[in-house]
Design a protein around this motif. Structure first.
Motif, PDB file in Angstrom:
ATOM      1  N   ALA A  76       0.840  -1.200   0.000  1.00  0.00           N
ATOM      2  CA  ALA A  76       0.000   0.000   0.000  1.00  0.00           C
ATOM      3  C   ALA A  76       0.874   1.248   0.000  1.00  0.00           C
ATOM      4  O   ALA A  76       0.640   2.202  -0.756  1.00  0.00           O
ATOM      5  N   MET A  77       1.897   1.235   0.856  1.00  0.00           N
ATOM      6  CA  MET A  77       2.779   2.408   0.931  1.00  0.00           C
ATOM      7  C   MET A  77       3.601   2.566  -0.339  1.00  0.00           C
ATOM      8  O   MET A  77       3.844   3.681  -0.807  1.00  0.00           O
ATOM      9  N   ALA A  78       4.026   1.427  -0.917  1.00  0.00           N
ATOM     10  CA  ALA A  78       4.767   1.497  -2.174  1.00  0.00           C
ATOM     11  C   ALA A  78       3.904   2.144  -3.253  1.00  0.00           C
ATOM     12  O   ALA A  78       4.363   2.999  -4.026  1.00  0.00           O
ATOM     13  N   LEU A  79       2.644   1.754  -3.280  1.00  0.00           N
ATOM     14  CA  LEU A  79       1.737   2.337  -4.276  1.00  0.00           C
ATOM     15  C   LEU A  79       1.553   3.838  -4.022  1.00  0.00           C
ATOM     16  O   LEU A  79       1.547   4.646  -4.951  1.00  0.00           O
ATOM     17  N   ALA A  80       1.418   4.192  -2.734  1.00  0.00           N
ATOM     18  CA  ALA A  80       1.259   5.610  -2.400  1.00  0.00           C
ATOM     19  C   ALA A  80       2.479   6.410  -2.871  1.00  0.00           C
ATOM     20  O   ALA A  80       2.335   7.488  -3.473  1.00  0.00           O
ATOM     21  N   ILE A  81       3.665   5.866  -2.614  1.00  0.00           N
ATOM     22  CA  ILE A  81       4.889   6.573  -3.032  1.00  0.00           C
ATOM     23  C   ILE A  81       4.952   6.671  -4.560  1.00  0.00           C
ATOM     24  O   ILE A  81       5.245   7.728  -5.123  1.00  0.00           O
ATOM     25  N   LEU A  82       4.633   5.563  -5.230  1.00  0.00           N
ATOM     26  CA  LEU A  82       4.655   5.579  -6.701  1.00  0.00           C
ATOM     27  C   LEU A  82       3.670   6.608  -7.250  1.00  0.00           C
ATOM     28  O   LEU A  82       3.958   7.306  -8.217  1.00  0.00           O
ATOM     29  N   ALA A  83       2.508   6.673  -6.601  1.00  0.00           N
ATOM     30  CA  ALA A  83       1.460   7.569  -7.104  1.00  0.00           C
ATOM     31  C   ALA A  83       1.839   9.028  -6.904  1.00  0.00           C
ATOM     32  O   ALA A  83       1.355   9.896  -7.627  1.00  0.00           O
ATOM     33  N   MET A  84       2.688   9.330  -5.928  1.00  0.00           N
ATOM     34  CA  MET A  84       3.032  10.735  -5.712  1.00  0.00           C
ATOM     35  C   MET A  84       4.344  11.126  -6.392  1.00  0.00           C
ATOM     36  O   MET A  84       4.602  12.298  -6.613  1.00  0.00           O
ATOM     37  N   PRO A 143      -4.950  14.093  -3.019  1.00  0.00           N
ATOM     38  CA  PRO A 143      -5.677  13.978  -1.754  1.00  0.00           C
ATOM     39  C   PRO A 143      -5.851  12.524  -1.280  1.00  0.00           C
ATOM     40  O   PRO A 143      -5.613  12.248  -0.100  1.00  0.00           O
ATOM     41  N   PRO A 144      -6.234  11.589  -2.134  1.00  0.00           N
ATOM     42  CA  PRO A 144      -6.389  10.213  -1.614  1.00  0.00           C
ATOM     43  C   PRO A 144      -5.067   9.620  -1.143  1.00  0.00           C
ATOM     44  O   PRO A 144      -5.066   8.794  -0.214  1.00  0.00           O
ATOM     45  N   VAL A 145      -3.959  10.033  -1.757  1.00  0.00           N
ATOM     46  CA  VAL A 145      -2.664   9.555  -1.278  1.00  0.00           C
ATOM     47  C   VAL A 145      -2.396  10.121   0.109  1.00  0.00           C
ATOM     48  O   VAL A 145      -1.933   9.401   1.009  1.00  0.00           O
ATOM     49  N   ALA A 146      -2.728  11.389   0.285  1.00  0.00           N
ATOM     50  CA  ALA A 146      -2.613  11.991   1.618  1.00  0.00           C
ATOM     51  C   ALA A 146      -3.469  11.216   2.610  1.00  0.00           C
ATOM     52  O   ALA A 146      -3.051  10.938   3.741  1.00  0.00           O
ATOM     53  N   GLY A 147      -4.672  10.845   2.166  1.00  0.00           N
ATOM     54  CA  GLY A 147      -5.570  10.079   3.036  1.00  0.00           C
ATOM     55  C   GLY A 147      -4.974   8.719   3.374  1.00  0.00           C
ATOM     56  O   GLY A 147      -5.047   8.259   4.524  1.00  0.00           O
ATOM     57  N   LEU A 148      -4.362   8.089   2.382  1.00  0.00           N
ATOM     58  CA  LEU A 148      -3.799   6.752   2.592  1.00  0.00           C
ATOM     59  C   LEU A 148      -2.660   6.792   3.609  1.00  0.00           C
ATOM     60  O   LEU A 148      -2.598   5.964   4.534  1.00  0.00           O
ATOM     61  N   ILE A 149      -1.784   7.789   3.456  1.00  0.00           N
ATOM     62  CA  ILE A 149      -0.700   7.920   4.428  1.00  0.00           C
ATOM     63  C   ILE A 149      -1.285   8.265   5.793  1.00  0.00           C
ATOM     64  O   ILE A 149      -0.833   7.762   6.827  1.00  0.00           O
ATOM     65  N   GLY A 150      -2.326   9.075   5.764  1.00  0.00           N
ATOM     66  CA  GLY A 150      -3.016   9.443   7.010  1.00  0.00           C
ATOM     67  C   GLY A 150      -3.543   8.228   7.747  1.00  0.00           C
ATOM     68  O   GLY A 150      -3.297   8.059   8.950  1.00  0.00           O
ATOM     69  N   ILE A 151      -4.233   7.343   7.044  1.00  0.00           N
ATOM     70  CA  ILE A 151      -4.811   6.202   7.777  1.00  0.00           C
ATOM     71  C   ILE A 151      -3.735   5.245   8.257  1.00  0.00           C
ATOM     72  O   ILE A 151      -3.941   4.509   9.207  1.00  0.00           O
ATOM     73  N   LEU A 152      -2.585   5.301   7.603  1.00  0.00           N
ATOM     74  CA  LEU A 152      -1.498   4.472   8.106  1.00  0.00           C
ATOM     75  C   LEU A 152      -0.980   5.033   9.432  1.00  0.00           C
ATOM     76  O   LEU A 152      -0.760   4.301  10.401  1.00  0.00           O
ATOM     77  N   LEU A 153      -0.805   6.365   9.453  1.00  0.00           N
ATOM     78  CA  LEU A 153      -0.325   6.990  10.693  1.00  0.00           C
ATOM     79  C   LEU A 153      -1.351   6.850  11.820  1.00  0.00           C
ATOM     80  O   LEU A 153      -1.003   6.808  12.998  1.00  0.00           O
TER      81      LEU A 153
END
Lengths: 280, 358, 312
Positions: A249-257, C136-146
């Motif tokens: 999930a985090m890898a995807l988040a990093i890739l997406a940004m 924004p959804p990426v921000a949300g995703l990192i947010g829910i992880l934290l």
């Protein structure tokens, strides 16, 4: 004076900490395997797994979805980002050119029709927009994904403002030099708009790449998923999973940004100029 | 080369603002005409109508024998130099000069010949590869001139081309423009609000005010015989002193009642008297003879180097006049002076209309 | 003089709707040709859906697809009087207020400091603005992880203070996570605008102020802040719009797409009722109400931008 400077730096460093830490943590965590993460929480160091989660996300179909891997999503994100930015720039430059440089009877009517699109963001007309795209058979197509997003006139206003700031004498000189409407546009106006085009391109690329709600509705066929759209997919797998694939999930988040962040950082001065001068 | 004829040309903008009110000028082939006047007098509008950048409301403009009212600027065979130069910022100097020729479909060799020739005349040959932003103000000005020259047009139109330059460069370019125009012999129309520029450049001046022509004539003729108080105060620096006077018996006095020693030569109840600063002579006591004698008190002496100017008034709070004296004259504030003006240097204007009385 | 805030010229033109060029082309067909693509897209993908939203807000759709019935303002009345809508509207108001105030305040503080420091100014600038590019959804995703129940460091940290944070379960805790993520995502835009506003205040004005006023704090409130106010007003509207509409991605991700009993904003409710609840009329009525809000905000925005002209 000196003490003041130190307190300034402390405040700024706190701000930097708040902005940067979440992403650093996300990256570090992505280098550990899911079980470690589940047991010990988010990670603060580079893990044994290295970048293998990225490989998995990019190449293995079925990490989150059944048909599509990260490469395909990356490709779709690029298509959306570039398609949106280029389409918007071309269409809005032409429209702004007509509005600023031509005298014609319907000019102010056309201007107000385009202007009114600034009044309503896509989110408030999302349902009927979806239905119309569906009626036109554009669901699960790139044009259905991109074209409706272009309907807002932000780009047109940006270029209109810029064209108005171009000295009138340039057109006058060009007319005396024998340039007609088309020649003036290609020979003079487009070349002198180069930095403006670059600035607006960056903003529009980021805007297109980051779209979430619209792709969520318009693409149900997984082969059209973008990286940002893929996040929705993660969540659906996540709910109910025993040990969620935190690393992927985090890898995807990093890739997406990564691509939009790189563009914004590298072309910082153009981007800021574009943002501040376009108002939106 | 061509004559330019303006025949009762009018310009009315939306909202019924009449910027140019029926102006007629005949410009001879090869003549250098300067349109001069304060801002808003219609001089730029007039020039832009000649260029074809503004539509003509009524009247005719002819370049050569051809009525050009509805002809596109590109087809009028004119070239224009703009105040901000309007160089194409993304093109090299060479391409700035060549662009208009390319659009006319001229062959490359001829374009090259003309660009090189113009660059030679203007001494910009070594900058041909540069972009305008890498040039100084004076160099840009030359490029703008070059763009006009390469066209070998029937007429040059200049729209305040020197006002973006600093004072020293302005003088230098002024001389150069004049020299160039003489050498090429191209009919030129030049717009400026600077009377000095107008005086030095023009074969004939056209003084405009409020959309009307106040006076047309050779610079020195306009200077010596201003047709109105407007022209009198606009041409010449410092401006001509204008005093409203009224008849008192056979003599004259200021409106405030202070007497002037001088005869009422025009036989009217009142009029305006104009005297240039350089035409007053400081004399001892009430010298006899014709003309006007003024009794004034010095307020300020302003030395400018080659000469000095005295600002003096007839009475406390009354009208102030300027007198040119030699640079070494010493006149402390408060000193009482007697000034003498020869009769041929006194100008008379109608108090109501401001027109010259001869 | 200086430009207090960019863009005011645009506003002036926009409000008057004038083309300002002295010389324009007169070719009859060309402008229509140039405008055609833009107008076609606006007509099909903007005007048509907007009209459709207004139309269907007055109709009740048959759930089995057998046509629809005109019901006048019933959809609006039902919407406004439902207790749930009131609750969502209240949450939207509080959420918008907090996101706006917090992100503007933090960004202003950081911009003032970044404008002041000499060393490392450009590094600070880069580090504080790059989050602009994060979706924004990426921000949300990192947010829910934290904020994750099992692994989130924030949850562990506040547990030490005796707060058992449970997002997705507790209404207020979920709202808290949404607000933090939304503020994080919005600080960069505000920072960029404030910093460029500060940098466009002329040096000589600041020097004059430093001669007239010894206290740096007082100087900020009496000289810098008023000159920055136009930028602030403008950003206020931008932030309200952001908090109401653009936070959709953050909210959807924080809720893991399952809202349950958790807080949602009005836009999210339009989406829920329209796509999940199949309440076409109700969703459209809510859309129309939101359109009115946006409309008012936009009008205020242009009014404010017009006033900024005074500072140039």
């Amino acid at each position: 004076m000196k003490r003041l400077q130190i307190s300034d730096h402390i405040i700024l460093l706190a701000g930097v900490f708040f902005m940067v830490t979440p992403v650093v943590l996300a990256f570090l965590t992505s280098t550990h395997d899911a079980v470690t993460i589940y047991r010990t929480g988010l990670q603060y160091s580079i893990g044994d797994q290295g970048l293998s989660a990225y490989g998995t996300v990019l190449t293995r179909a079925g990490g989150f979805t059944k048909e599509v891997n990260g490469m395909v999503m990356l490709k779709n994100s690029l298509i959306l980002g570039f398609g949106f930015a280029i389409g918007k720039i071309v269409i809005s430059m032409l429209a702004a050119y007509a509005i600023v440089y031509f005298r014609f009877p319907m000019a102010s009517f056309c201007f107000w029709v385009i202007f009114c699109t600034l009044l309503l963001p896509l989110e408030v007309r999302i349902l009927p927009s979806y239905e119309i795209v569906q009626k036109l058979g554009m669901v699960n197509t790139y044009s259905g994904l991109i074209v409706p997003l272009i309907a807002s006139a932000t780009g047109t206003f940006f270029f209109r403002q810029f064209f108005l700031s171009v000295p009138d004498e340039l057109l006058e000189a060009a007319r005396i030099d024998g340039a007609g409407p088309w020649k003036f546009f290609i020979d003079i106006l487009v070349p002198i708009s180069k930095t403006m085009i670059a600035a607006i391109f960056i903003i529009m690329f980021v805007y297109g790449w980051n779209q979430y709600l619209w792709p969520t509705l318009i693409t149900t066929d997984e082969s059209f998923f973008t990286l940002v759209r893929g996040i929705k997919q993660i969540l659906q797998v996540w709910v109910g999973a025993q040990i969620p694939d935190y690393d992927q999930a985090m890898a995807l988040a990093i890739l997406a940004m990564l691509p939009p962040v790189v563009i914004v950082v590298v072309f910082q001065s153009w981007f800021i100029k574009g943002l501040v001068e376009s108002d939106k | 080369m061509a004559t330019i004829t303006l025949d009762t040309v009018r310009k009315v903008y939306a909202g019924n603002v009449e910027a140019v009110k029926g102006v007629s000028i005949d410009i001879a082939d090869g003549e250098f005409i300067v349109l001069v006047g304060p801002s808003g007098c219609g001089k730029s509008t007039l020039l832009r109508m000649v260029a074809g950048l503004e539509e003509i409301t009524t009247g005719d403009i002819r370049i050569g024998e051809r009525v050009v009212n509805n002809i596109d600027p590109a087809d009028r065979d004119i070239a224009m130099v703009f105040q901000n130069y309007a160089l194409y910022p993304h093109m090299s100097v060479y391409n700035n000069l060549a662009y208009g020729l390319k659009n006319r479909g001229m062959n490359k060799a001829e374009i090259d010949r003309r660009v090189k020739e113009a660059a030679g005349i203007l001494e910009i040959g070594e900058y041909l590869d540069r972009k305008p932003r890498a040039l100084s103000g004076g160099q840009r000005q030359r490029v703008a001139m070059g763009r006009a020259i390469v066209r070998e047009p029937a007429a040059f139109l200049f729209d305040e081309p020197l006002s973006n330059l600093d004072a020293k460069l302005r003088v230098q370019m002024r001389v150069e423009i004049k020299r160039l125009q003489r050498a090429l012999g191209t009919t030129s129309v030049y717009v400026t609000h600077d009377q000095l520029e107008a005086m030095t450049l023009a074969d004939r001046l056209v003084v405009l005010n409020g959309g009307n022509i106040e006076q047309i004539g050779a610079p020195i003729e306009v200077y010596d015989n201003p047709a109105s108080t407007f022209v009198a105060s606009f041409i010449g620096s410092p401006a001509m002193n204008l005093l409203e006077v009224k008849a008192n018996g056979g003599g004259l006095e200021l409106v405030s009642g202070t007497g002037l020693s001088g005869a009422n030569v025009k036989g009217r109840d009142g009029y305006t008297v104009g005297i240039r600063p350089e035409h007053m002579e400081v004399v001892d006591g009430a010298a006899a003879g014709e003309g006007i004698t003024l009794e004034v008190t010095v307020n300020v002496l302003e030395p400018v180097g080659a000469e000095s100017f005295i600002y003096a008034s007839f009475e406390e709070g009354g009208p102030e006049i300027v007198v040119r004296v030699s640079s070494h004259a010493v006149h402390p504030a408060g000193e009482k002076l007697t000034l003498k003006v020869a009769p041929e240097h006194v100008h008379y204007f109608d108090a109501e209309t401001g027109r010259r009385i001869d | 003089m200086w430009r207090a805030c960019p863009g005011n010229r645009k506003a002036r033109h926009v409000v008057r709707g004038e083309a300002m060029k002295k010389v324009q082309f007169n070719t009859p067909a060309v402008p229509y040709l140039l405008l055609f693509p833009q107008l076609a897209i606006v007509a099909v993908f903007f005007l048509w859906p907007a009209a459709e939203a207004v139309r269907s807000s007055f109709y009740l759709e048959d759930p089995f697809g057998f046509g629809s019935t005109f019901v006048g303002f019933d959809n609006f009345v039902d919407t406004v009087t439902s207790t749930n809508y009131g609750r969502v509207a209240r949450f939207t108001g509080v959420f918008t207020f907090l996101v706006t105030i917090l992100s503007l305040g933090a960004a202003l503080l950081l911009a003032v400091k970044a404008d002041k420091v000499l060393r490392g100014a450009s590094s600070y600038k880069t580090l504080l603005m790059w989050v602009y590019a994060v979706a924004p959804p990426v921000a949300g995703l990192i947010g829910i992880l934290l904020f994750d129940q099992h692994v989130g460091p924030i949850v562990k940290f506040v547990a030490l203070l005796g707060w058992h944070l449970q997002i997705g379960v507790d209404y207020y805790d979920t709202a808290f996570a949404m607000i933090v993520a939304s503020v994080w995502k919005q600080i960069p835009v505000n920072f960029i605008f404030f910093l460029s506003g500060l940098q466009s205040i002329s040096k000589s004005v600041q020097e004059a102020a430093s001669i007239d006023c010894r206290s740096g704090f007082r100087r900020f409130w009496t000289v810098t802040f008023p000159l920055l106010a136009p930028t602030g007003f403008f950003l206020l509207i931008i932030n309200i719009t952001y908090a109401m509409f653009d936070t959709f991605g953050i909210i959807d991700v924080v809720l893991k797409t399952e809202p349950g009993n958790n807080p949602v904003t009005l836009v999210y409710k339009v989406y829920l009722d329209g796509f999940r609840g199949n309440d076409l009329g109700g969703s459209s009525a809510q859309s129309v109400l939101l359109m009115i809000v946006v409309f008012i905000l936009t009008i205020i925005q242009f009014r404010l931008i017009e006033r900024r002209v005074h500072y140039t």
